[in-house]
Design a protein around this motif. Structure first.
Motif, mmCIF file in Angstrom:
data_model
loop_
_atom_site.group_PDB
_atom_site.id
_atom_site.type_symbol
_atom_site.label_atom_id
_atom_site.label_comp_id
_atom_site.label_asym_id
_atom_site.label_seq_id
_atom_site.Cartn_x
_atom_site.Cartn_y
_atom_site.Cartn_z
ATOM 1 N N ARG A 298 -4.545 -2.011 1.113
ATOM 2 C CA ARG A 298 -5.440 -1.808 0.096
ATOM 3 C C ARG A 298 -6.750 -1.049 0.980
ATOM 4 O O ARG A 298 -7.143 -1.100 2.099
ATOM 5 N N PHE A 302 -13.455 -1.684 -0.443
ATOM 6 C CA PHE A 302 -13.471 -1.133 -1.710
ATOM 7 C C PHE A 302 -13.003 -2.249 -2.790
ATOM 8 O O PHE A 302 -12.386 -2.900 -2.568
ATOM 9 N N GLY A 303 -13.611 -2.211 -4.104
ATOM 10 C CA GLY A 303 -13.371 -3.036 -5.119
ATOM 11 C C GLY A 303 -14.139 -4.439 -4.931
ATOM 12 O O GLY A 303 -14.560 -4.675 -4.052
ATOM 13 N N ARG A 313 -25.500 -4.114 -3.035
ATOM 14 C CA ARG A 313 -25.628 -4.443 -1.417
ATOM 15 C C ARG A 313 -25.390 -3.163 -0.614
ATOM 16 O O ARG A 313 -25.926 -2.945 0.443
ATOM 17 N N HIS A 354 -9.865 1.969 -12.027
ATOM 18 C CA HIS A 354 -9.772 0.822 -11.498
ATOM 19 C C HIS A 354 -11.227 0.174 -11.349
ATOM 20 O O HIS A 354 -11.258 -0.917 -10.778
ATOM 21 N N ARG A 386 -24.458 -15.873 4.809
ATOM 22 C CA ARG A 386 -23.972 -16.680 3.803
ATOM 23 C C ARG A 386 -24.503 -18.062 3.819
ATOM 24 O O ARG A 386 -24.427 -18.756 2.734
HETATM 25 C C1 SDX Z 1 -16.437 -9.908 -0.461
HETATM 26 O O1 SDX Z 1 -16.404 -12.596 -4.817
HETATM 27 C C2 SDX Z 1 -17.665 -12.054 -3.907
HETATM 28 O O2 SDX Z 1 -18.755 -11.946 -4.443
HETATM 29 C C3 SDX Z 1 -17.237 -11.479 -2.528
HETATM 30 C C4 SDX Z 1 -18.170 -10.983 -1.656
HETATM 31 C C5 SDX Z 1 -19.275 -11.877 -1.483
HETATM 32 O O3 SDX Z 1 -20.337 -11.346 -1.191
HETATM 33 O O4 SDX Z 1 -19.167 -13.297 -1.406
HETATM 34 O O5 SDX Z 1 -19.000 -9.957 -2.406
HETATM 35 C C6 SDX Z 1 -17.820 -10.418 -0.380
HETATM 36 O O6 SDX Z 1 -15.256 -10.607 -0.523
HETATM 37 C C7 SDX Z 1 -16.328 -8.505 -0.909
HETATM 38 C C8 SDX Z 1 -14.884 -8.044 -1.302
HETATM 39 C C9 SDX Z 1 -14.219 -7.583 0.188
HETATM 40 N N1 SDX Z 1 -12.768 -7.319 0.216
HETATM 41 C C10 SDX Z 1 -12.210 -6.054 0.420
HETATM 42 O O7 SDX Z 1 -12.849 -4.931 0.354
HETATM 43 C C11 SDX Z 1 -10.863 -6.023 0.293
HETATM 44 C C12 SDX Z 1 -10.393 -5.008 -0.549
HETATM 45 N N2 SDX Z 1 -10.579 -5.302 -1.886
HETATM 46 C C13 SDX Z 1 -9.505 -6.019 -2.703
HETATM 47 O O8 SDX Z 1 -8.626 -6.456 -1.987
HETATM 48 C C14 SDX Z 1 -10.152 -6.505 -4.200
HETATM 49 O O9 SDX Z 1 -10.820 -5.352 -4.583
HETATM 50 C C15 SDX Z 1 -10.766 -7.818 -4.262
HETATM 51 C C16 SDX Z 1 -10.016 -8.865 -3.544
HETATM 52 C C17 SDX Z 1 -12.180 -7.681 -3.542
HETATM 53 C C18 SDX Z 1 -10.776 -7.938 -5.718
HETATM 54 O O10 SDX Z 1 -9.564 -8.039 -6.205
HETATM 55 P P1 SDX Z 1 -9.478 -8.527 -7.730
HETATM 56 O O11 SDX Z 1 -10.769 -8.923 -8.280
HETATM 57 O O12 SDX Z 1 -8.571 -9.856 -7.423
HETATM 58 O O13 SDX Z 1 -8.543 -7.678 -8.271
HETATM 59 P P2 SDX Z 1 -7.021 -7.231 -8.318
HETATM 60 O O14 SDX Z 1 -6.614 -7.788 -6.711
HETATM 61 O O15 SDX Z 1 -6.543 -7.997 -9.364
HETATM 62 O O16 SDX Z 1 -6.790 -5.819 -8.363
HETATM 63 C C19 SDX Z 1 -7.108 -5.151 -9.642
HETATM 64 C C20 SDX Z 1 -6.468 -3.727 -9.307
HETATM 65 C C21 SDX Z 1 -4.938 -3.779 -8.953
HETATM 66 O O17 SDX Z 1 -4.343 -2.576 -9.610
HETATM 67 P P3 SDX Z 1 -3.520 -2.969 -10.683
HETATM 68 O O18 SDX Z 1 -2.326 -3.986 -10.365
HETATM 69 O O19 SDX Z 1 -4.297 -3.554 -11.887
HETATM 70 O O20 SDX Z 1 -2.764 -1.562 -11.054
HETATM 71 O O21 SDX Z 1 -7.293 -3.060 -8.596
HETATM 72 C C22 SDX Z 1 -6.500 -2.762 -7.656
HETATM 73 C C23 SDX Z 1 -5.214 -3.533 -7.408
HETATM 74 O O22 SDX Z 1 -4.083 -2.852 -6.533
HETATM 75 N N3 SDX Z 1 -7.066 -2.577 -6.439
HETATM 76 C C24 SDX Z 1 -7.288 -1.910 -5.243
HETATM 77 C C25 SDX Z 1 -8.203 -2.122 -4.455
HETATM 78 N N4 SDX Z 1 -8.897 -3.430 -5.028
HETATM 79 C C26 SDX Z 1 -8.213 -3.719 -6.162
HETATM 80 N N5 SDX Z 1 -6.556 -0.954 -4.952
HETATM 81 C C27 SDX Z 1 -6.729 -0.333 -3.812
HETATM 82 N N6 SDX Z 1 -7.707 -0.549 -3.025
HETATM 83 C C28 SDX Z 1 -8.648 -1.804 -3.289
HETATM 84 N N7 SDX Z 1 -9.442 -2.085 -2.303
#
Ligand code: SDX
Length: 431
Positions: A298, A302-303, A313, A354, A386
């Motif tokens: 991933r 991002f996301g 932020r 997305h 945090r």
């Molecule tokens: C933090 O919750 C918070 O507030 C957290 C935080 C805080 O301050 O506490 O903000 C801190 O954790 C920020 C997030 C850090 N993580 C990352 O950057 C890791 C990469 N991001 C992802 O793994 C993802 O975006 C999440 C985990 C952050 C959120 O994922 P969700 O809400 O569980 O969404 P999902 O995994 O169900 O994805 C939905 C769709 C999928 O595609 P489809 O199957 O629907 O076609 O979006 C895609 C996913 O494959 N997707 C991504 C992606 N993130 C989601 N595809 C590629 N790259 C990515 N980063």
């Protein structure tokens, strides 16, 4: 006037009360659902489930809004200090001059780590991850401070102790990992300046404090102070709901934050950018892999589960990052790669469809790197920021009369009932 949602199941209709939030956020109260219908709800990851009412942080994922106790994150990042914001997050109001002075004195009084605890560090393998050490050390605080919280004064002493000691603990693990003498906190330094000095001051090379770097660290920790019911905060609440002490509850939160999908993402972003820089992976290749469903990769940083637009932020962090690198005259090729990745991703239909934008972790690591923080301590930096949020959420949960022991239900998908047949009857060999 109370509002209701109507639910019809199998010819049975019931009214479910609507719970309305201050900002127009609403929820359906399903506390009586199973009792009245025999049904539970199904929501893996709780993306659509409100676990509590909270007065601490408010996010609007569509508009990219984040507020702590009603104050916009942009205003706090611009004008506040981490200690002042931590006080706000925990106590609900900004401190006056007297409260701020009192808090600073208490932070100083609690800044040392018990010398016996320092022995614990010596027995971790040198290559131990500092998040594992931090989680263990915070949990160990209960052994040194077993007093129960029976008053607001007790609570203040506990939270100041945690906030002050976590930065000392973090710096000790860094010093020991490098075989350096531990640097003690100084009474004449502010919270952030003390941390930087404890991390980087050495007898042969005194650390020169720069106000811009101290300011950047304040902003970094302000941005991380709380974030509603994120994974690690939900864990802190769940552990606290069992009447577990605050140190063990926070320790569990540190463990949850460690994961790559959560707080560990800031470290994973740097590893991803370094792969591009050192292994010659192209931005296009990284974007292609991030979109490939058969590839578990991933785009780290991002996301977001809540933000479906740019994380507010991340905007501030990106600006902070540029400013720190400029002031340090620090040229980092990873920043150029990150900017290129963002440029390509935010215009790519997959990411647009997305709603995938940079989150707080995308630029934070580049700034921390420029400040000299080792990559394996990036998530420790997140944890220090945090901590006020975890403390506030733990306290709110333990004082909320509507809260109960956290215990979700499930939908069973295993084997139906079947009789036990002793091993011989199953025709297999003997033990
Ligand atoms: C933090 O919750 C918070 O507030 C957290 C935080 C805080 O301050 O506490 O903000 C801190 O954790 C920020 C997030 C850090 N993580 C990352 O950057 C890791 C990469 N991001 C992802 O793994 C993802 O975006 C999440 C985990 C952050 C959120 O994922 P969700 O809400 O569980 O969404 P999902 O995994 O169900 O994805 C939905 C769709 C999928 O595609 P489809 O199957 O629907 O076609 O979006 C895609 C996913 O494959 N997707 C991504 C992606 N993130 C989601 N595809 C590629 N790259 C990515 N980063």
């Amino acid at each position: 006037m109370e509002k209701f949602a109507t639910l019809t199941i199998g010819g049975q209709t019931m009214e479910l009360p609507i719970v309305e939030g201050v900002e127009g956020d609403s929820a359906i109260d399903i506390r009586m659902l199973r009792q009245k219908t025999g049904f539970v709800t199904y929501d893996p990851g709780y993306g659509n489930t409100g676990s509590c009412k909270s007065t601490i942080a408010y996010m609007d994922g569509e508009k990219g809004i984040l507020r702590y106790r009603g104050y916009d994150i942009e205003e706090l990042a611009e004008n506040s200090s981490f200690v002042e914001t931590a006080y706000l997050v925990i106590n609900g109001e900004l401190p006056g001059r007297e409260e701020l002075n009192r808090t600073s004195v208490l932070l100083n009084d609690h800044s040392l780590v018990h010398e016996d605890m320092q022995n614990f560090y010596q027995n971790f393998p040198r290559a131990s991850h500092p998040m594992g050490i931090l989680s263990a050390m915070v949990n160990a605080l209960r052994s040194f401070y077993p007093e129960l919280i029976t008053s607001d004064k007790d609570f203040e002493e506990v939270y100041v102790r945690l906030i002050s000691k976590i930065r000392t603990m973090a710096s000790i693990s860094y010093k020991i990992s490098r075989g350096h003498k531990v640097e003690y906190p100084r009474p004449d330094y502010t919270y952030c300046a003390n941390f930087l000095n404890m991390m980087f001051n050495t007898p042969v090379k005194p650390y020169i404090l720069r106000k811009e770097i101290v300011r950047a660290l304040n902003v970094f920790w302000i941005l991380h102070a709380d974030h509603e019911q994120n994974c690690s905060t939900a864990v802190v609440r769940a552990v606290g709901s069992a009447r577990t002490n605050i140190y063990a509850s926070i320790s569990a939160g540190i463990s949850a934050l460690w994961g790559d999908l959560h707080g560990g993402a800031n470290q994973a972003v740097i590893q991803m950018l370094s792969d591009i820089h050192e292994k010659g992976a192209s931005v296009e290749d990284i974007i292609r892999r991030a979109k490939d469903k058969s590839d578990p990769f991933r785009l780290m940083g991002f996301g977001h589960r809540v933000y479906k637009t740019y994380d507010p932020r991340a905007k501030i962090m990106k600006k902070n990052c540029h400013e720190v690198l400029a002031r340090l005259k620090y040229k980092d090729p990873l920043l150029d790669i990150a900017l290129k990745l963002e440029e390509v991703a935010v215009s790519d239909p997959y990411f647009v469809d997305h709603n995938l934008y940079p989150n707080v972790d995308f630029y934070s690591g580049i700034m921390l790197r420029a400040m000299g923080i080792p990559t394996n301590m990036f998530t420790v930096m997140f944890a220090i920021g945090r901590l006020p949020g975890w403390i506030a959420q733990w306290r709110e949960n333990t004082q909320d009369p509507e809260q109960r022991l956290t215990r979700p239900r499930q939908v069973y998908s295993g084997c139906p009932r079947r009789p036990y047949v002793p091993i011989d009857g199953r025709g297999e060999g003997t033990w």
